[in-house]
Write a protein that holds these residues in place. Structure first.
Motif, PDB file in Angstrom:
ATOM      1  N   SER A  17       0.726  -1.130   0.154  1.00  0.00           N
ATOM      2  CA  SER A  17       0.306  -0.130  -0.133  1.00  0.00           C
ATOM      3  C   SER A  17       0.828   1.251  -0.042  1.00  0.00           C
ATOM      4  O   SER A  17       0.356   1.877  -0.471  1.00  0.00           O
ATOM      5  N   ARG A  18       1.682   1.274   0.883  1.00  0.00           N
ATOM      6  CA  ARG A  18       2.584   2.569   0.888  1.00  0.00           C
ATOM      7  C   ARG A  18       4.082   2.507  -0.849  1.00  0.00           C
ATOM      8  O   ARG A  18       3.437   4.001  -0.615  1.00  0.00           O
ATOM      9  N   ARG A  19       3.531   1.909  -1.194  1.00  0.00           N
ATOM     10  CA  ARG A  19       4.239   2.146  -2.486  1.00  0.00           C
ATOM     11  C   ARG A  19       3.449   2.534  -3.810  1.00  0.00           C
ATOM     12  O   ARG A  19       3.448   2.712  -4.477  1.00  0.00           O
ATOM     13  N   LEU A  20       2.168   2.239  -3.232  1.00  0.00           N
ATOM     14  CA  LEU A  20       1.368   3.076  -4.199  1.00  0.00           C
ATOM     15  C   LEU A  20       0.979   4.481  -3.648  1.00  0.00           C
ATOM     16  O   LEU A  20       0.821   4.888  -3.062  1.00  0.00           O
ATOM     17  N   ALA A  21       0.751   5.252  -4.733  1.00  0.00           N
ATOM     18  CA  ALA A  21       0.363   6.607  -5.173  1.00  0.00           C
ATOM     19  C   ALA A  21      -1.792   6.348  -4.571  1.00  0.00           C
ATOM     20  O   ALA A  21      -2.331   5.543  -4.417  1.00  0.00           O
ATOM     21  N   ALA A  22      -2.186   7.423  -3.339  1.00  0.00           N
ATOM     22  CA  ALA A  22      -2.851   7.138  -2.596  1.00  0.00           C
ATOM     23  C   ALA A  22      -4.007   7.901  -3.688  1.00  0.00           C
ATOM     24  O   ALA A  22      -3.755   8.425  -4.953  1.00  0.00           O
ATOM     25  N   GLY A  23      -5.290   7.405  -3.413  1.00  0.00           N
ATOM     26  CA  GLY A  23      -5.909   7.910  -4.343  1.00  0.00           C
ATOM     27  C   GLY A  23      -7.782   7.418  -4.494  1.00  0.00           C
ATOM     28  O   GLY A  23      -8.452   7.739  -5.293  1.00  0.00           O
ATOM     29  N   GLU A  24      -7.295   5.809  -4.239  1.00  0.00           N
ATOM     30  CA  GLU A  24      -8.262   4.847  -3.974  1.00  0.00           C
ATOM     31  C   GLU A  24      -9.329   6.267  -2.802  1.00  0.00           C
ATOM     32  O   GLU A  24      -9.144   6.670  -1.861  1.00  0.00           O
ATOM     33  N   VAL A  25     -10.502   4.941  -2.719  1.00  0.00           N
ATOM     34  CA  VAL A  25     -12.189   5.778  -2.315  1.00  0.00           C
ATOM     35  C   VAL A  25     -11.512   4.930  -0.269  1.00  0.00           C
ATOM     36  O   VAL A  25     -10.911   3.552  -0.428  1.00  0.00           O
ATOM     37  N   VAL A  26     -11.332   5.730   0.597  1.00  0.00           N
ATOM     38  CA  VAL A  26     -11.081   5.258   2.083  1.00  0.00           C
ATOM     39  C   VAL A  26     -12.643   5.641   2.580  1.00  0.00           C
ATOM     40  O   VAL A  26     -13.228   6.289   3.574  1.00  0.00           O
ATOM     41  N   SER A  27     -12.676   4.413   3.209  1.00  0.00           N
ATOM     42  CA  SER A  27     -14.132   4.753   3.674  1.00  0.00           C
ATOM     43  C   SER A  27     -14.002   5.728   5.521  1.00  0.00           C
ATOM     44  O   SER A  27     -13.197   6.016   5.702  1.00  0.00           O
ATOM     45  N   VAL A  28     -15.091   6.150   6.321  1.00  0.00           N
ATOM     46  CA  VAL A  28     -14.624   6.817   7.058  1.00  0.00           C
ATOM     47  C   VAL A  28     -14.338   6.220   7.922  1.00  0.00           C
ATOM     48  O   VAL A  28     -13.414   6.626   8.505  1.00  0.00           O
ATOM     49  N   SER A  29     -14.467   4.809   8.378  1.00  0.00           N
ATOM     50  CA  SER A  29     -13.875   3.240   9.897  1.00  0.00           C
ATOM     51  C   SER A  29     -12.681   3.823   9.639  1.00  0.00           C
ATOM     52  O   SER A  29     -11.435   3.875  10.230  1.00  0.00           O
ATOM     53  N   ARG A  30     -11.244   3.668   8.283  1.00  0.00           N
ATOM     54  CA  ARG A  30     -10.837   2.946   7.703  1.00  0.00           C
ATOM     55  C   ARG A  30      -9.775   5.020   8.064  1.00  0.00           C
ATOM     56  O   ARG A  30      -8.408   4.293   8.340  1.00  0.00           O
ATOM     57  N   HIS A  31     -10.811   5.576   7.090  1.00  0.00           N
ATOM     58  CA  HIS A  31      -9.554   6.708   7.507  1.00  0.00           C
ATOM     59  C   HIS A  31      -9.401   7.827   8.916  1.00  0.00           C
ATOM     60  O   HIS A  31      -8.027   7.825   8.891  1.00  0.00           O
ATOM     61  N   ALA A  32     -10.434   6.829   9.685  1.00  0.00           N
ATOM     62  CA  ALA A  32     -10.388   7.582  11.502  1.00  0.00           C
ATOM     63  C   ALA A  32      -8.559   6.592  11.907  1.00  0.00           C
ATOM     64  O   ALA A  32      -8.045   6.382  12.762  1.00  0.00           O
ATOM     65  N   LYS A  33      -9.015   4.974  11.544  1.00  0.00           N
ATOM     66  CA  LYS A  33      -8.609   4.105  11.422  1.00  0.00           C
ATOM     67  C   LYS A  33      -6.108   4.500  11.366  1.00  0.00           C
ATOM     68  O   LYS A  33      -5.440   3.889  11.449  1.00  0.00           O
ATOM     69  N   ARG A  34      -6.755   5.715  10.571  1.00  0.00           N
ATOM     70  CA  ARG A  34      -5.158   6.063   9.761  1.00  0.00           C
ATOM     71  C   ARG A  34      -5.420   4.307   8.114  1.00  0.00           C
ATOM     72  O   ARG A  34      -3.527   4.544   8.043  1.00  0.00           O
ATOM     73  N   GLU A  35      -6.039   4.109   7.796  1.00  0.00           N
ATOM     74  CA  GLU A  35      -5.530   2.775   7.049  1.00  0.00           C
ATOM     75  C   GLU A  35      -6.387   3.265   5.696  1.00  0.00           C
ATOM     76  O   GLU A  35      -7.334   4.054   5.288  1.00  0.00           O
ATOM     77  N   ARG A  36      -5.050   2.373   4.552  1.00  0.00           N
ATOM     78  CA  ARG A  36      -6.120   3.265   3.455  1.00  0.00           C
ATOM     79  C   ARG A  36      -6.958   1.846   2.144  1.00  0.00           C
ATOM     80  O   ARG A  36      -7.275   0.807   3.738  1.00  0.00           O
ATOM     81  N   GLY A  37      -7.378   1.931   1.478  1.00  0.00           N
ATOM     82  CA  GLY A  37      -8.350   1.313   1.083  1.00  0.00           C
ATOM     83  C   GLY A  37      -7.978   0.737  -0.385  1.00  0.00           C
ATOM     84  O   GLY A  37      -8.317   0.279  -1.244  1.00  0.00           O
ATOM     85  N   ILE A  38      -6.767   0.074  -0.392  1.00  0.00           N
ATOM     86  CA  ILE A  38      -6.474  -1.395  -1.032  1.00  0.00           C
ATOM     87  C   ILE A  38      -6.788  -2.647  -1.127  1.00  0.00           C
ATOM     88  O   ILE A  38      -7.826  -3.471  -1.549  1.00  0.00           O
ATOM     89  N   TRP A  39      -7.253  -2.911   0.468  1.00  0.00           N
ATOM     90  CA  TRP A  39      -7.145  -4.604   0.545  1.00  0.00           C
ATOM     91  C   TRP A  39      -8.463  -4.744   1.438  1.00  0.00           C
ATOM     92  O   TRP A  39      -8.917  -3.702   2.523  1.00  0.00           O
TER      93      TRP A  39
END
Length: 177
Positions: A84-106
């Motif tokens: 995930s760190r190797r990919l440019a950000a831009g995917e849709v990230v849910s509110v719960s993932r955002h709160a946990k500072r997670e990407r929306g890749i997996w």
């Protein structure tokens, strides 16, 4: 949250790991980055890669862990985060993932199955190598480039035409949904 998982030191496990967006193709578009991350994790936390196929939106693999080690969740966490760190950000990230500072890749979870015996291992290796045909990504298993089938052929463990005439034989659901 902790999930109940079987953990056996030195165990052999089949895994299915999915992207959050099952319409994505980032696994094959960024296959070199994925390979780099897997190899880096294998260096720091060894495991034997028995078989693997990487499809656009999911992968299947079988790992054999060292005799004194059962920590495959750590390895998956490092692989998912490293990729995930190797990919440019831009995917849709849910509110719960955002709160946990997670990407929306997996997808957060994955499917695992502890291999029971040689017959179980053979069945799962076959399932992995035939998966690109099952999902319509290749007409023959050997035509899919992101598979350990090629190494099996090189080592004389499979014929070049392996899976060419196979039909989906109703092998069970291994969590690829």
């Amino acid at each position: 949250m902790h999930y109940r998982r079987v953990r056996a030191a030195g165990g052999t496990y089949f895994f299915t790991v999915n992207l959050a967006d099952r319409r994505s193709d980032i696994l094959v578009r960024h296959i070199d980055a994925f390979r780099t991350v897997v190899n880096a994790v294998k260096t720091r936390h060894p495991f034997a890669l028995v078989a693997m196929v990487v499809l656009p939106e999911h992968l299947h693999t079988i790992w054999r862990l060292p005799e004194s080690d059962a920590d495959y969740p750590l390895r998956w966490s490092l692989i998912k985060a490293g990729f995930s760190r190797r990919l440019a950000a831009g995917e849709v990230v849910s509110v719960s993932r955002h709160a946990k500072r997670e990407r929306g890749i997996w997808q957060r979870r994955y499917w695992e199955h502890q291999i029971r015996d040689e017959a179980d291992l053979e069945r799962h290796v076959d399932y992995i190598h035939y998966n690109p045909v099952k999902h319509g990504w290749a007409a023959r298993a050997v035509d899919w480039p992101y598979s350990t089938l090629h190494g099996y052929i090189d080592r004389g463990m499979a014929m070049t035409n392996w899976g060419g005439e196979m039909m989906n034989d109703g092998v069970g659901d291994y969590g690829e949904r």
